[in-house]
Design a protein around this motif. Structure first.
Motif, PDB file in Angstrom:
ATOM      1  N   LYS A  33       0.322  -2.253   6.576  1.00 47.96           N
ATOM      2  CA  LYS A  33       0.910  -1.014   6.049  1.00 47.96           C
ATOM      3  C   LYS A  33       2.419  -1.181   5.859  1.00 47.96           C
ATOM      4  N   ASP A  34       3.096  -1.799   6.839  1.00 46.07           N
ATOM      5  CA  ASP A  34       4.535  -2.054   6.720  1.00 46.07           C
ATOM      6  C   ASP A  34       4.828  -3.024   5.572  1.00 46.07           C
ATOM      7  N   ALA A  35       3.921  -3.969   5.354  1.00 50.07           N
ATOM      8  CA  ALA A  35       4.122  -4.924   4.264  1.00 50.07           C
ATOM      9  C   ALA A  35       4.036  -4.235   2.909  1.00 50.07           C
ATOM     10  N   VAL A  36       3.108  -3.295   2.767  1.00 51.33           N
ATOM     11  CA  VAL A  36       2.992  -2.551   1.506  1.00 51.33           C
ATOM     12  C   VAL A  36       4.245  -1.707   1.279  1.00 51.33           C
ATOM     13  N   ALA A  37       4.728  -1.060   2.348  1.00 50.66           N
ATOM     14  CA  ALA A  37       5.959  -0.258   2.233  1.00 50.66           C
ATOM     15  C   ALA A  37       7.153  -1.155   1.903  1.00 50.66           C
ATOM     16  N   GLY A  38       7.222  -2.325   2.515  1.00 49.29           N
ATOM     17  CA  GLY A  38       8.306  -3.268   2.235  1.00 49.29           C
ATOM     18  C   GLY A  38       8.242  -3.806   0.820  1.00 49.29           C
ATOM     19  N   LEU A  39       7.017  -4.035   0.342  1.00 51.46           N
ATOM     20  CA  LEU A  39       6.845  -4.502  -1.030  1.00 51.46           C
ATOM     21  C   LEU A  39       7.281  -3.433  -2.027  1.00 51.46           C
ATOM     22  N   ALA A  40       6.952  -2.186  -1.734  1.00 50.60           N
ATOM     23  CA  ALA A  40       7.392  -1.086  -2.600  1.00 50.60           C
ATOM     24  C   ALA A  40       8.917  -0.979  -2.602  1.00 50.60           C
ATOM     25  N   ASP A  41       9.535  -1.166  -1.435  1.00 47.23           N
ATOM     26  CA  ASP A  41      10.996  -1.126  -1.322  1.00 47.23           C
ATOM     27  C   ASP A  41      11.625  -2.280  -2.118  1.00 47.23           C
ATOM     28  N   LEU A  42      11.041  -3.463  -1.989  1.00 41.27           N
ATOM     29  CA  LEU A  42      11.568  -4.630  -2.699  1.00 41.27           C
ATOM     30  C   LEU A  42      11.459  -4.461  -4.207  1.00 41.27           C
ATOM     31  N   LEU A  43      10.329  -3.951  -4.678  1.00 39.64           N
ATOM     32  CA  LEU A  43      10.149  -3.748  -6.120  1.00 39.64           C
ATOM     33  C   LEU A  43      11.028  -2.614  -6.638  1.00 39.64           C
ATOM     34  N   ALA A  44      11.341  -1.628  -5.801  1.00 39.40           N
ATOM     35  CA  ALA A  44      12.254  -0.559  -6.222  1.00 39.40           C
ATOM     36  C   ALA A  44      13.686  -1.089  -6.326  1.00 39.40           C
ATOM     37  N   ARG A  45      14.066  -2.004  -5.425  1.00 40.41           N
ATOM     38  CA  ARG A  45      15.422  -2.565  -5.454  1.00 40.41           C
ATOM     39  C   ARG A  45      15.590  -3.560  -6.610  1.00 40.41           C
ATOM     40  N   TYR A  46      14.568  -4.379  -6.838  1.00 39.96           N
ATOM     41  CA  TYR A  46      14.648  -5.437  -7.847  1.00 39.96           C
ATOM     42  C   TYR A  46      13.439  -5.332  -8.778  1.00 39.96           C
ATOM     43  N   PRO A  47      13.466  -4.420  -9.739  1.00 42.64           N
ATOM     44  CA  PRO A  47      12.298  -4.262 -10.629  1.00 42.64           C
ATOM     45  C   PRO A  47      12.069  -5.464 -11.539  1.00 42.64           C
ATOM     46  N   GLU A  48      13.058  -6.328 -11.703  1.00 37.57           N
ATOM     47  CA  GLU A  48      12.893  -7.481 -12.592  1.00 37.57           C
ATOM     48  C   GLU A  48      11.955  -8.539 -12.009  1.00 37.57           C
ATOM     49  N   ILE A  49      11.698  -8.511 -10.712  1.00 41.49           N
ATOM     50  CA  ILE A  49      10.813  -9.535 -10.132  1.00 41.49           C
ATOM     51  C   ILE A  49       9.337  -9.213 -10.358  1.00 41.49           C
ATOM     52  N   ILE A  50       9.050  -8.024 -10.879  1.00 40.75           N
ATOM     53  CA  ILE A  50       7.649  -7.669 -11.116  1.00 40.75           C
ATOM     54  C   ILE A  50       7.039  -8.625 -12.135  1.00 40.75           C
ATOM     55  N   ARG A  51       7.751  -8.872 -13.233  1.00 41.03           N
ATOM     56  CA  ARG A  51       7.214  -9.771 -14.268  1.00 41.03           C
ATOM     57  C   ARG A  51       7.166 -11.217 -13.777  1.00 41.03           C
ATOM     58  N   ALA A  52       8.187 -11.640 -13.064  1.00 40.73           N
ATOM     59  CA  ALA A  52       8.251 -13.032 -12.621  1.00 40.73           C
ATOM     60  C   ALA A  52       7.216 -13.354 -11.537  1.00 40.73           C
ATOM     61  N   GLU A  53       6.935 -12.415 -10.667  1.00 38.56           N
ATOM     62  CA  GLU A  53       6.052 -12.655  -9.521  1.00 38.56           C
ATOM     63  C   GLU A  53       4.783 -11.805  -9.570  1.00 38.56           C
ATOM     64  N   LEU A  54       4.348 -11.428 -10.739  1.00 38.96           N
ATOM     65  CA  LEU A  54       3.194 -10.534 -10.856  1.00 38.96           C
ATOM     66  C   LEU A  54       1.914 -11.189 -10.310  1.00 38.96           C
ATOM     67  N   GLY A  55       1.705 -12.462 -10.607  1.00 40.59           N
ATOM     68  CA  GLY A  55       0.506 -13.155 -10.142  1.00 40.59           C
ATOM     69  C   GLY A  55       0.373 -13.161  -8.616  1.00 40.59           C
ATOM     70  N   PRO A  56       1.396 -13.654  -7.891  1.00 39.05           N
ATOM     71  CA  PRO A  56       1.301 -13.637  -6.424  1.00 39.05           C
ATOM     72  C   PRO A  56       1.208 -12.238  -5.825  1.00 39.05           C
ATOM     73  N   ILE A  57       1.858 -11.265  -6.457  1.00 38.05           N
ATOM     74  CA  ILE A  57       1.801  -9.892  -5.926  1.00 38.05           C
ATOM     75  C   ILE A  57       0.376  -9.358  -6.031  1.00 38.05           C
ATOM     76  N   ILE A  58      -0.295  -9.597  -7.162  1.00 39.88           N
ATOM     77  CA  ILE A  58      -1.665  -9.112  -7.340  1.00 39.88           C
ATOM     78  C   ILE A  58      -2.633  -9.862  -6.428  1.00 39.88           C
ATOM     79  N   GLU A  59      -2.443 -11.192  -6.300  1.00 43.15           N
ATOM     80  CA  GLU A  59      -3.307 -11.968  -5.421  1.00 43.15           C
ATOM     81  C   GLU A  59      -3.112 -11.590  -3.957  1.00 43.15           C
ATOM     82  N   GLY A  60      -1.897 -11.229  -3.577  1.00 45.73           N
ATOM     83  CA  GLY A  60      -1.614 -10.880  -2.192  1.00 45.73           C
ATOM     84  C   GLY A  60      -2.167  -9.529  -1.787  1.00 45.73           C
ATOM     85  N   SER A  61      -2.295  -8.635  -2.744  1.00 45.48           N
ATOM     86  CA  SER A  61      -2.763  -7.277  -2.408  1.00 45.48           C
ATOM     87  C   SER A  61      -4.225  -7.122  -2.616  1.00 45.48           C
TER      88      SER A  61
END
Length: 109
Positions: free
Chosen positions: A81-109
């Protein structure tokens, strides 16, 4: 009478004084406890607390995307649960990493 004398001999054996030999050390008692112990040190290759993460993108808790993705696979529900909240915080701070790291983010969740 012979049985009585055998019992006396057995009792005498238990309380017989052991004679010490010259030059020999005193034998340890039969009920002595061995208190020696050995220990080994644990060597950790690297701890994430000591690593400098100033050049990487981190969330408010100083966790990188790699740390958060590994926590998403943790067996404990509060950690995930903390990891999901941290991931949301990270994506809110740096929205540009969504495109670069989309594959690992989807595989991780």
């Amino acid at each position: 009478m012979p049985k009585a004398s055998k019992k006396q001999q057995r009792k005498a054996e238990d309380f017989k004084k052991v004679k010490l030999k010259v030059g020999k050390k005193k034998a340890p008692p039969s009920n002595a406890t061995d208190t020696s112990f050995t220990s080994k040190s644990i060597v950790l290759a690297e701890q994430s607390i000591t690593v400098d993460k100033s050049s990487e993108l981190t969330n408010s808790r100083n966790l990188t995307l790699k740390d958060l993705l590994s926590q998403l696979r943790h067996y404990s529900t509060p950690i995930r649960k903390d990891a999901v909240a941290g991931l949301a915080d990270l994506l809110a701070r740096y929205p540009e990493i969504i495109r670069a790291e989309l594959g690992p983010i989807i595989e991780g969740s």
